[in-house]
Enzyme design. Sequence first.
Site, PDB file in Angstrom:
ATOM      1  N   GLY A   1       0.883  -1.317   0.086  1.00  0.00           N
ATOM      2  CA  GLY A   1       0.035   0.011   0.067  1.00  0.00           C
ATOM      3  C   GLY A   1       0.900   1.242  -0.103  1.00  0.00           C
ATOM      4  N   TYR A   2       1.889   1.448   0.773  1.00  0.00           N
ATOM      5  CA  TYR A   2       2.733   2.345   0.933  1.00  0.00           C
ATOM      6  C   TYR A   2       3.525   2.672  -0.379  1.00  0.00           C
ATOM      7  CZ  TYR A   2       6.423   5.729   3.080  1.00  0.00           C
ATOM      8  OH  TYR A   2       7.136   6.671   3.476  1.00  0.00           O
ATOM      9  N   THR A   3       3.862   1.674  -1.190  1.00  0.00           N
ATOM     10  CA  THR A   3       4.564   1.482  -2.564  1.00  0.00           C
ATOM     11  C   THR A   3       3.769   2.333  -3.667  1.00  0.00           C
ATOM     12  OG1 THR A   3       6.000  -0.227  -1.708  1.00  0.00           O
ATOM     13  CG2 THR A   3       5.951   0.291  -4.144  1.00  0.00           C
TER      14      THR A   3
ATOM     15  N   ALA B   1       1.124   4.175  -2.966  1.00  0.00           N
ATOM     16  CA  ALA B   1       0.621   5.495  -2.610  1.00  0.00           C
ATOM     17  C   ALA B   1       1.852   6.376  -3.032  1.00  0.00           C
ATOM     18  CB  ALA B   1       0.335   5.659  -1.016  1.00  0.00           C
ATOM     19  N   LYS B   2       3.278   6.035  -2.779  1.00  0.00           N
ATOM     20  CA  LYS B   2       4.550   6.948  -3.131  1.00  0.00           C
ATOM     21  C   LYS B   2       4.694   6.775  -4.298  1.00  0.00           C
ATOM     22  CE  LYS B   2       5.135   8.382   1.158  1.00  0.00           C
ATOM     23  NZ  LYS B   2       5.051   9.708   1.662  1.00  0.00           N
TER      24      LYS B   2
END
Length: 253
Positions: A157-159, A161-162
């Site tokens: 999820g973080y990847t 989003a970034k």
Amino acid sequence: MSVFDLTGKLAVVTGARRGIGRSMARALARAGADVIGVSATLEESGSAVEKDVLAAGRTFEAIRADFADPEAVRALGADLAGRERPVDILVNNAGTIRRAPAAGHSDADWELVLQVNLSAQFALSRAVGSSMVARGQGKIIFTASLLSFQGGITVPGYTAAKHGVAGLTKALANEWAPHGVNVNAIAPGYIATDNTQVLQDDPVRSRAILDRIPAARWGEADDLAGATVFLASDAAAYVHGVVLPVDGGWLGR
């Protein structure tokens, strides 16, 4: 006057309570900007970041807003865009991370991370950026990540989003550059903050990370100060749509 001088400017820094956000706010204040700090848990008065800004001789206002709540983000955007004193610099730094293998990464974690790290960033930039476009000037700085370029491990999820933040930076820059608004991002490397504490505490991961960094050390939050002031200043007047790594050489390895 130095092209890096921010005297008289008003900067909004989200995620300002600690870590990278606090260092960014402190750097902008030392360059002359007044600061509005935003965080879900920011103290109304007496916070560490407030003390930093006041020590630099600038004014500080605290706003508490939960970036996981879309309505709160929209209200924040309307508040900032409607003020008599306009926002000159918007630093979109608020973020969160959830770690779990992709096969077991829950919908709740995915949706939370995408909301805080991407959807909220767009909503706030849309509100504040539209007023910047109308005035013909402004600076927007996103906090991207090395995972705007790479895949990472156990942070899908973080990847996502970034990666989205990197794309959003370029998309907004394409539309708003002709109107005098600079939109750029900083991609911090492995910085010793609460977000990376689990990696710092893992002797295998920590050693693997350190062995790849040409600068031979974890970054500190203050390592982002120079890039922040540069992108917020007239020195970056012809810089648009850039995702600037501050990573000790990680991506060049």
